[in-house]
Design an enzyme around this catalytic site. Structure first.
Site, PDB file in Angstrom:
ATOM      1  N   PHE A 196       0.827  -1.209   0.000  1.00  0.00           N
ATOM      2  CA  PHE A 196       0.000   0.000   0.000  1.00  0.00           C
ATOM      3  C   PHE A 196       0.862   1.260   0.000  1.00  0.00           C
ATOM      4  O   PHE A 196       0.618   2.196  -0.765  1.00  0.00           O
ATOM      5  CB  PHE A 196      -0.912  -0.027   1.233  1.00  0.00           C
ATOM      6  N   ASP A 197       1.880   1.303   0.857  1.00  0.00           N
ATOM      7  CA  ASP A 197       2.742   2.490   0.961  1.00  0.00           C
ATOM      8  C   ASP A 197       3.415   2.811  -0.365  1.00  0.00           C
ATOM      9  O   ASP A 197       3.400   3.950  -0.840  1.00  0.00           O
ATOM     10  CB  ASP A 197       3.829   2.275   2.014  1.00  0.00           C
ATOM     11  N   THR A 198       4.028   1.776  -0.963  1.00  0.00           N
ATOM     12  CA  THR A 198       4.751   1.981  -2.216  1.00  0.00           C
ATOM     13  C   THR A 198       3.820   2.468  -3.317  1.00  0.00           C
ATOM     14  O   THR A 198       4.136   3.426  -4.040  1.00  0.00           O
ATOM     15  CB  THR A 198       5.425   0.673  -2.653  1.00  0.00           C
TER      16      THR A 198
END
Length: 423
Positions: A196-198
């Site tokens: 999700f972060d990437t």
């Protein structure tokens, strides 16, 4: 940072900062984490804040602990989700939050909390749209084992080479985003887990958002429950999915009116990027992934057909994927214009590679009769390395040549509808 009386009126009525702590089966660490974080914010943060515990499908006493904290501490609230996934928890809480600045951190508090105010200050002032803690800058102080260090640096190198990411640390559990940006950006993020972060950061860059990086002090938690190999595999799948979507123009970032301005690379690289070093890195990453894909296909086809046919089928499928990936990721060509022509030229390059590898197989068969499968693979790898060098030269000089006749707007050109101009 502006004084409280200079904040927008709406910001005085709700917490300025909402810090989310996503948890799954963290009954032991949750209480001390919340107490330490609240104490730090009371001492150092000059505005109202909230701490939201996002419990995603815990099966131990974590829900009871979180509910108890919400009942006893005014600044704490508890959100219960019935499905696992850090990305799912963050999207749910951030999308529903009324705070103008949203952040999250891991429950183990591996990141020194002294970096929290520098993290969110540029978002409060309007200078930046997202902020991330980075363990990979020169001024960061990190204590962790060599395996985690290698995986982290290798992963971020892959991001830079394949997706042209410019942020330095995608997976540090210490990030913040403006609430108005989150409401526009999060619906475009598909992943619900660790990737999700990437994905959020890659899409943010492509949307022209400003990402602020803060060096952090970080100490590895030896009791971390993160499964490194499974997480790394899922992340690589995510890189392939996002890269493929960018390559074929499937993401809406290039089609929708961007409320936050264009990605500077879209203005600079209208046709084909001119940096040889950058192209080499992208080509190498795509080449490694394509070679692995080719070998998997070859091994699969080889189970029911002879070597030459398996080689031809595997090369054909991987060549189409390779041309599409290099078109977008290595040479920066967007949209459907000339896509068919590029694939046709790519097939010519494929034919040259087929001739090299088929010739190598034929020579091997003539020399040893019935070679072992491992020997076939070794010969094919060597032949593909030679074909790869020739493929890059042909792609750069013939398929995706540098188009000097394409007008390039100046770097300082700004969109009239960019809201940052009004800040």
């Amino acid at each position: 940072m502006p004084a409280r009386e200079h904040l927008p009126a709406a910001w005085r009525e709700v917490p300025v900062l909402d810090v989310v702590i996503p948890v799954h089966n963290e009954e032991k660490d949750l209480g001390p984490c919340v107490a330490r974080l609240r104490d730090h914010l009371v001492r150092t943060f000059p505005y109202p804040f909230r701490i939201t515990v996002a419990d995603n499908a815990s099966t131990d006493r974590t829900p009871a602990v979180a509910a108890g904290l919400a009942d006893s501490v005014a600044e704490v609230r508890h959100v219960r989700l019935d499905r696992k996934g850090r990305g799912r928890a963050l999207r749910a809480v951030w999308s529903a939050s009324d705070a103008p600045v949203l952040a999250y951190m891991d429950v183990d508090l591996s990141t020194d909390l002294n970096a929290l105010l520098p993290l969110v200050a540029p978002l409060i002032s309007g200078h930046s749209d997202l902020a991330i803690g980075s363990r990979l800058t020169r001024s960061s102080r990190v204590v962790r084992g060599p395996k985690r260090e290698f995986i982290s640096r290798a992963y971020n190198l892959i991001l830079r080479g394949s997706l042209h990411a410019r942020f330095s640390d995608a997976q540090c559990g210490f990030k913040a985003i403006r609430g108005d940006v989150a409401r526009v950006l999060l619906p475009l993020v598909e992943d619900t887990g660790w990737f999700f972060d990437t994905e959020m950061l890659v899409l943010a860059e492509r949307a022209g958002l400003r990402i602020h990086e803060v060096p952090v002090d970080w100490v590895d938690d030896p009791d971390s429950t993160v499964h490194l190999v499974r997480t790394a595999a899922d992340d690589l799948k995510g890189v392939w999915r996002v890269g493929r979507a960018l390559a074929v123009g499937a993401l809406p970032l290039d089609r929708l009116a961007r409320p936050f301005g264009d990605d500077p690379r879209d203005r600079e690289l209208t046709g084909v990027p001119r940096g040889l070093a950058r192209q080499l890195v992208g080509f190498c990453v795509v080449g490694v992934l394509s070679t692995l894909f080719y070998l998997l296909l070859y091994s699969g086809f080889r189970t029911f057909t002879e070597a030459q046919a398996a080689n031809a089928f595997a090369l054909l499928v991987s060549a189409v994927a390779n041309t599409a990936a290099n078109r977008r990721l290595t040479f920066g060509v967007r949209g459907g214009d000339r896509a068919v022509r590029h694939q046709a030229q790519g097939l010519v390059v494929f034919a040259i590679g087929l001739a090299l590898t088929s010739g190598s197989l034929a020579a091997l068969g003539a020399a040893s009769g019935d070679p072992a499968h491992s020997t076939e693979l070794a010969v094919l790898v060597a032949a593909n390395l030679a074909a790869t060098v020739l493929r890059f030269l042909l792609l750069r000089a013939w398929v995706f040549p540098d188009r000097h006749d394409t007008p390039v707007p100046p770097h300082g050109t700004a969109r009239a509808d960019d809201p940052r101009n009004a800040r």
